[in-house]
Design a protein around this motif. Structure first.
Motif, mmCIF file in Angstrom:
data_model
loop_
_atom_site.group_PDB
_atom_site.id
_atom_site.type_symbol
_atom_site.label_atom_id
_atom_site.label_comp_id
_atom_site.label_asym_id
_atom_site.label_seq_id
_atom_site.Cartn_x
_atom_site.Cartn_y
_atom_site.Cartn_z
ATOM 1 N N VAL A 171 0.237 -1.031 -0.111
ATOM 2 C CA VAL A 171 -0.038 0.104 -0.761
ATOM 3 C C VAL A 171 0.756 1.289 0.172
ATOM 4 C CG1 VAL A 171 -1.538 0.816 1.127
ATOM 5 C CG2 VAL A 171 -1.856 -0.934 1.320
ATOM 6 N N GLU A 172 0.955 2.144 -0.315
ATOM 7 C CA GLU A 172 1.648 3.082 -0.970
ATOM 8 C C GLU A 172 -0.226 4.253 -1.192
ATOM 9 O OE1 GLU A 172 4.673 5.522 -4.200
ATOM 10 O OE2 GLU A 172 3.168 3.951 -4.797
ATOM 11 N N PRO A 180 -3.243 12.280 -14.864
ATOM 12 C CA PRO A 180 -4.220 12.772 -15.085
ATOM 13 C C PRO A 180 -4.861 11.632 -15.421
ATOM 14 C CG PRO A 180 -2.428 12.812 -17.131
ATOM 15 C CD PRO A 180 -1.591 12.660 -15.661
ATOM 16 N N GLU A 181 -4.766 9.713 -15.577
ATOM 17 C CA GLU A 181 -5.567 9.255 -16.355
ATOM 18 C C GLU A 181 -6.148 9.207 -14.624
ATOM 19 O OE1 GLU A 181 -3.856 5.872 -17.292
ATOM 20 O OE2 GLU A 181 -3.143 7.224 -19.461
ATOM 21 N N ALA A 182 -5.296 8.651 -13.522
ATOM 22 C CA ALA A 182 -5.912 8.724 -11.785
ATOM 23 C C ALA A 182 -7.048 9.740 -12.088
ATOM 24 C CB ALA A 182 -4.879 8.906 -10.743
ATOM 25 N N ASP A 233 -0.184 -1.655 -4.590
ATOM 26 C CA ASP A 233 0.905 -3.268 -5.575
ATOM 27 C C ASP A 233 1.164 -1.683 -7.069
ATOM 28 O OD1 ASP A 233 2.321 -4.630 -4.616
ATOM 29 O OD2 ASP A 233 1.116 -6.358 -5.356
ATOM 30 N N GLY A 234 0.592 -0.371 -6.968
ATOM 31 C CA GLY A 234 0.895 0.316 -7.895
ATOM 32 C C GLY A 234 -0.610 0.266 -8.457
ATOM 33 N N ARG A 235 -1.938 -0.020 -8.381
ATOM 34 C CA ARG A 235 -3.285 0.300 -8.929
ATOM 35 C C ARG A 235 -3.985 1.355 -7.916
ATOM 36 N NH1 ARG A 235 -7.669 -4.119 -8.789
ATOM 37 N NH2 ARG A 235 -9.165 -3.181 -9.340
ATOM 38 N N LEU A 236 -4.160 1.684 -8.879
ATOM 39 C CA LEU A 236 -5.069 3.442 -7.798
ATOM 40 C C LEU A 236 -6.566 2.053 -7.257
ATOM 41 C CD1 LEU A 236 -5.558 6.461 -7.889
ATOM 42 C CD2 LEU A 236 -7.450 5.711 -9.490
ATOM 43 N N ALA A 237 -6.362 2.363 -5.800
ATOM 44 C CA ALA A 237 -7.351 1.828 -5.004
ATOM 45 C C ALA A 237 -9.011 3.390 -3.914
ATOM 46 C CB ALA A 237 -7.069 1.730 -4.132
ATOM 47 N N ALA A 238 -8.006 4.263 -4.571
ATOM 48 C CA ALA A 238 -8.646 5.318 -4.005
ATOM 49 C C ALA A 238 -8.050 6.814 -4.637
ATOM 50 C CB ALA A 238 -8.729 5.291 -2.421
ATOM 51 N N ASP A 257 -12.377 2.526 -5.846
ATOM 52 C CA ASP A 257 -12.800 1.907 -6.632
ATOM 53 C C ASP A 257 -13.614 1.165 -5.686
ATOM 54 O OD1 ASP A 257 -13.065 -0.835 -7.682
ATOM 55 O OD2 ASP A 257 -11.179 -0.641 -8.221
ATOM 56 N N ALA A 258 -14.726 0.038 -5.470
ATOM 57 C CA ALA A 258 -15.561 -0.677 -5.405
ATOM 58 C C ALA A 258 -15.109 -2.104 -4.576
ATOM 59 C CB ALA A 258 -17.243 -0.394 -5.458
ATOM 60 N N GLU A 259 -14.348 -2.367 -5.579
ATOM 61 C CA GLU A 259 -13.792 -3.361 -5.104
ATOM 62 C C GLU A 259 -12.433 -3.556 -3.491
ATOM 63 O OE1 GLU A 259 -10.360 -6.519 -7.118
ATOM 64 O OE2 GLU A 259 -11.844 -5.368 -8.861
#
Length: 376
Positions: A171-172, A180-182, A233-238, A257-259
């Protein structure tokens, strides 16, 4: 008192300097009360105005607003202006009713107005808490106080973070994420949330994006948009799109992300924001009003924000005041669910009227609200 009505884009360096000096004297500590926010809203909407008040040739105040039909004024940038109202030099003689008449307005409706000198007290319907984390720039120390005061709550957040790391990866928290994509993904998540909950999509009107782009188009270190994200792990979660100004970082447009919902990524990110206020150039994190069920665990300080309306003197304003008073009477009457529904409808219709400049958008918004709440 002399009143000069201009578009925010017409503000000159002297007016901007005077405005910022007045808000500093008032101690508003709010980016929404600063000229930069008014100018961004002005770039987005042609109905934006600023009333500039002078006494004996000296500027004593500014009142930014949107000039709506029937001489009805709404806060600049509404419904995104988490704090609003005129910026008036402390101690200056100022009568809202007289000012509105000079501005050519009959009424001004507000929901989270800052009123340190109680100039609007006669029109206030309710007072609510605005939640503020006064970190003094030392977010780590403030977060330690929060953990000590609300041990069980923050231990739960920490337990969910460990669970997230164990089950999904590292977690980071990126305090100043410029991806910009985020940014686009956070807006998409927020709009999906509006659709899922049946709320009006306040991000849909084109002017909102123009305003956001204007606020983000700056290299200034003391004001503008800031986005912080939580990545797994680099994936945008919030992510949270915030507004910085006047020493405050405003928690503004959060989404996740609701996931990852079971891990409370939004709360983890919020605590990261508080811990990182110094790095973000802020002395406080302002969480705004409402949702005290979780905000009280992240703040010690409160500020009074009032809901109500101010009216000019005159026949037209009195008709408007009577109509709004009648609706408010329905809200406060002992009618059980009907009174609750009246209050909900007023807030929903007010939000639609504020965010939809055109008649078509307002009609469609009202129709959707009616279909959602109509019996059967």
């Amino acid at each position: 008192m002399r009143t000069n009505l201009i578009h925010p884009g017409e503000l000159g360096p002297d007016e901007i300097k005077a405005w910022k000096a007045i808000t500093a004297e008032m101690g508003t500590h709010s980016a929404f009360m600063e000229p930069e926010f008014a100018r961004a809203a002005g770039q987005a909407r042609g109905d934006a105005r600023v009333a500039v008040f002078e006494n004996d040739g000296k500027i004593v105040g500014f009142w930014p607003f949107h000039k709506r039909p029937m001489h009805f004024a709404r806060p600049i940038g509404a419904p995104f202006s988490d704090q609003h109202g005129p910026a008036i030099r402390p101690g200056a003689a100022f009568d809202p009713a007289a000012a509105l008449k000079a501005m050519g307005m009959c009424a001004y409706a507000y929901s989270t107005l800052l009123d340190p000198e109680a100039r609007f007290s006669s029109g206030a319907r309710a007072v609510q808490d605005g939640y503020v984390a006064e970190t003094g720039g030392d977010g780590q120390a403030y977060a330690a106080r929060l953990k000590a005061e609300h041990k069980r709550y923050h231990k739960t957040i920490e337990r969910r973070r460990r669970k997230l790391e164990n089950e999904r990866g590292s977690v980071e928290i990126v305090l100043r994420d410029r991806d910009p994509e985020a940014f686009e993904q956070v807006l998409r998540w927020k709009r999906e949330q509006y659709a899922a909950t049946g709320l009006h999509d306040v991000l849909a009107p084109r002017w909102v994006r123009v305003m956001l782009d204007a606020l983000g188009d700056t290299d200034a270190e003391d004001h503008g948009l800031r986005m912080s994200t939580l990545r797994v792990d680099g994936r945008l979660a919030a992510g949270e799109i915030c507004l910085l100004g006047a020493g405050s970082l405003h928690s503004w447009i959060p989404a996740y992300d609701a996931e990852f919902g079971i891990y409370s990524p939004g709360l983890q990110l919020l605590r990261g924001l508080i811990e990182g206020t110094g790095e973000l150039g802020a002395d406080r994190v302002d969480l705004g009003a409402g949702h005290g069920y979780y905000k009280r665990y992240f703040t010690f300080e409160r500020r009074a924000l009032i809901d109500g309306a101010a009216f000019a003197r005159g026949a037209g304003a009195q008709v408007m005041k009577s109509a709004m008073g009648g609706w408010r009477g329905l809200e406060t009457a002992p009618l059980g669910p009907m009174s609750k529904l009246a209050g909900k409808a007023r807030r929903r219709l007010g939000q639609i009227a504020a965010v939809e400049p055109g008649l078509g958008g307002r009609v469609r918004g009202v129709a959707r609200a009616f279909r959602q709440h109509a019996p059967g």
